[in-house]
Design an enzyme around this catalytic site. Structure first.
Site, PDB file in Angstrom:
ATOM      1  N   HIS A   1      -2.014  -7.853   1.242  1.00  0.00           N
ATOM      2  CA  HIS A   1      -1.698  -6.889   2.293  1.00  0.00           C
ATOM      3  C   HIS A   1      -2.871  -5.964   2.522  1.00  0.00           C
ATOM      4  O   HIS A   1      -3.498  -5.482   1.575  1.00  0.00           O
ATOM      5  CB  HIS A   1      -0.468  -6.057   1.916  1.00  0.00           C
ATOM      6  N   SER A   2      -3.196  -5.732   3.803  1.00  0.00           N
ATOM      7  CA  SER A   2      -4.259  -4.814   4.175  1.00  0.00           C
ATOM      8  C   SER A   2      -5.568  -5.239   3.503  1.00  0.00           C
ATOM      9  O   SER A   2      -5.937  -6.413   3.551  1.00  0.00           O
ATOM     10  CB  SER A   2      -3.857  -3.380   3.798  1.00  0.00           C
ATOM     11  N   LEU A   3      -6.248  -4.310   2.861  1.00  0.00           N
ATOM     12  CA  LEU A   3      -7.507  -4.692   2.215  1.00  0.00           C
ATOM     13  C   LEU A   3      -7.279  -5.661   1.062  1.00  0.00           C
ATOM     14  O   LEU A   3      -8.184  -6.394   0.671  1.00  0.00           O
ATOM     15  CB  LEU A   3      -8.228  -3.446   1.707  1.00  0.00           C
TER      16      LEU A   3
END
Length: 660
Positions: free
Chosen positions: A448-450
């Site tokens: 998720h995300s970075l």
């Protein structure tokens, strides 16, 4: 009934600790319970201390109770010390374990809160099992009693060596009942009332478990059953991560907070309670399921959010996803048939998927806490010192995400992050195999995300960060991979392909199928298909079907026709019309994509409702993937389906009109 004079009945006893050797009068089933309302410890908070004793207890499964009791009896009889580790794996797929000497429940694969564990031998008037030390002492005194004796001098009143709240004494009235008292100021009259089971004005009635191990009225089980009114309501009980946006942002935009946004004042205890209570089915006869798909979820650095808002803790986030996977599976005949067709014995109730969080950030100090001084460079200001006060709520939220990008772009931190996540992945995998030696299923990754970029780089650098397992499906969710690789002048290519001549860099993720899932309102997400082939920029991403219509014609129309939402802006453009063409990808382009994903598509879009296009929805979009049923349904379908490669790939090409 025992009747005897008050004189010389109260005797002081030696101190009884947790290591006391106890011989029960009758070896009958003993049920075990764990607290769900007040943790003993909290992760990453060494200063935390419980403000009150736990009062809400949930019963372990039948098989867990049997194994816990065997381990407990073995530990007692061997007269081991408290420091000796006697651990019993418990709960769904043994995600948790009980430290028997310490009587504590803790998570197995991640750092989480610990909870008190109690044996269900003696229960208070609310049918809550009494603490371990008090139970041990009561059992010792209980064995001294002879309820068949007519001896007037037999003892039934004892002084407790460990105070239980205000209570110092215990009076046994029959084989199943006793009273805890602060004193015996009432003398013989008070004893007569107690022995007649009339009660005590200043005492606590306690009851011994029945022959089946249960209290007379199992309030704990009744409460648990009410909580577990089916898998369908579990995700709602866990709560939504995106509620954080409702707490933090309305004031920023001059909105009035409603009652729902008052959840922002929650200190986290209710969230932990919902999390621990709904994590597994305690009424099951066994805690073991056959797992065919093991999923590791990795967060970005921005999980500092989880330190400031316990409600957004990543472990809780993964619990929501796990509950949603069960919910969608329980309501889908199509998904159940996929498991049935491959011969799964428990296909009716078991999706065969287990999801584990990889919580790694706490092992690296980034020196970015808002108010904590920089230990390495004390002459530098804190983050709070340089943060502007305008739209502070939004700035704090996006600041956590922006710091991800800044930190990961720093070579010193990037190497530390990759090494730490790589180590955690292998450690958790090895531990899972040790606990589940029969596991021979597929391993999948969700970033998720970075966290998605971290996993992408690990998969592309297997010579340096080699994993102990092969990766089947890799899901990038809310991912900035596209913009990172564009800035790094990097194209994406399948590991099985020979490297094509290019002036750009090339990275090859080592996984069978790569998925890039995003909400079109998510400001952090970017597409990655154009990095595989530039021509893909002219085609729409694939559409993620709505889970409730995923088996019907509605979802197929959405996949063919594309997003209806994108028709709306075109209608407002003067003299313009939006035209959609259904096209077949050239074979060479389709092959490049199919080498990275059997479907021939990498980019998959969630679409918002018609009223969801605003700045709050944009902020919510980035943190709400794990609570989205469409995402859960998509993951289930892709994991359980047979991966037959397609001969062609149909895409939707959109020619937007020019604006006068």
């Amino acid at each position: 009934m025992l009747r005897r004079p008050l004189t010389c009945l109260i005797r002081s006893q030696r101190s009884f600790g947790s290591t006391i050797v106890i011989r029960t009068a009758k070896r009958c089933p003993v049920l075990w319970y764990y607290a769900s309302d007040v943790p003993l410890t909290k992760p990453h908070d060494p200063s935390y201390k419980p403000g009150k004793p736990a009062s809400k207890f949930v019963k372990f499964s039948v098989s867990d109770c049997e194994r816990l009791e065997r381990a407990f009896q073995g530990w007692k009889e061997s007269q081991r010390k408290l420091e000796d580790v006697v651990s019993v794996p418990v709960n769904e797929d043994f995600l948790f374990q009980v430290d028997v000497p310490k009587m504590e429940l803790k998570s197995t694969y991640w750092r989480g809160p610990t909870y008190e564990v109690r044996r269900g031998v003696w229960f208070d008037s609310s049918n809550v099992p009494l603490p371990s030390e008090v139970t041990a002492e009561l059992e010792l005194y209980y064995l001294k009693l002879n309820f068949k004796s007519d001896d007037e001098n037999a003892q039934d009143v004892f002084k407790l060596s460990h105070r239980y709240g205000e209570y110092k004494l215990v009076v046994f009235t029959d084989q199943k009942t006793a009273y805890l008292l602060p004193h015996l100021d009432g003398g013989d009259l008070q004893l007569k009332l107690l022995r007649a089971n009339i009660g005590a004005l200043q005492g606590e009635k306690i009851t011994r478990a029945g022959d089946d191990g249960s209290p007379p009225m199992d309030v704990a089980a009744a409460a648990k059953k009410k909580i577990e009114n089916g898998i369908q309501s579990k995700a709602a009980q866990l709560g939504n991560i995106s509620d954080l946006i409702s707490w933090e942002l309305p004031g920023v935009f001059g909105m009035t907070k409603d009652k729902d946004t008052e959840k922002g004042t929650d200190d986290g205890s209710n969230v932990l309670k919902r999390e621990i209570e709904t994590d597994y089915d305690s009424q099951a006869t066994t805690s073991r399921r056959k797992v065919d798909h093991l999923v590791f979820c990795v967060h970005g650095i921005g999980q500092t959010l989880g330190k400031k808002y316990e409600y957004v803790n990543f472990t809780h986030t993964v619990n929501v996803l796990r509950s949603n996977l069960k919910k969608v599976y329980s309501e889908s005949k199509q998904l159940k048939n996929l498991n049935k067709e491959r011969g799964a014995d428990d296909w009716k109730n078991n999706c065969g998927i287990q999801v584990l969080p990889i919580t790694w950030r706490h092992t690296i100090g980034f020196q970015t806490d808002a108010t904590k001084p920089n230990d390495e460079y004390p002459e530098l200001p804190t983050l709070a010192d340089i943060t502007l006060n305008g739209i502070l709520g939004l700035r704090r939220l996006l600041g956590d995400i922006a710091l991800d990008i800044l930190l990961y772009d720093e070579p010193f931190y990037r190497e530390r992050i990759l090494s730490e996540v790589h180590r955690h992945l292998n450690d958790v995998y090895r531990l899972y195999r040790e606990r589940n030696p029969e596991f021979n299923g597929d391993v999948h990754l969700i970033g998720h995300s970075l966290g998605s970029l971290i996993l992408f780089d690990i998969l592309c650098e297997q010579d340096k960060y080699r994993l102990d397992f092969s990766v089947k499906n890799y899901y990038c969710i809310g991912s900035p991979i596209g913009v990172f690789k564009l800035i790094q002048r990097t194209k994406i290519q399948a590991a099985c392909e020979e490297e094509r001549k290019s002036s750009a860099n090339v990275q090859k993720p080592k996984c069978e199928n790569l998925y890039n899932l995003f909400h079109i309102c998510d400001p952090i997400s970017y597409r990655i298909e154009p990095l595989v082939d530039l021509s893909m920029a002219q085609y729409q991403p694939a559409i993620i079907s709505h889970w409730s219509t995923g088996e019907g014609i509605a979802s197929r129309v959405m996949e063919i026709g594309g997003s209806i939402l994108k028709d709306i802006p075109g209608a407002a453009i003067k003299g313009g019309n939006t035209k959609k063409d259904k096209s077949m990808l050239p074979l060479d382009v389709a092959q490049r994509l199919m080498n990275l994903n059997h479907t021939g598509r990498l980019d998959y879009s969630l679409t918002p409702g018609f009223l969801e296009v605003d700045i709050i929805s944009a902020a919510k979009a980035h943190v709400s993937y794990f609570e989205d049923l469409d995402v859960a349904g998509f993951i289930l379908k892709e994991m359980l389906s047979k991966h037959n490669r397609r001969h062609h790939v149909i895409v939707t090409k959109e020619n937007l009109p020019s604006i006068d």
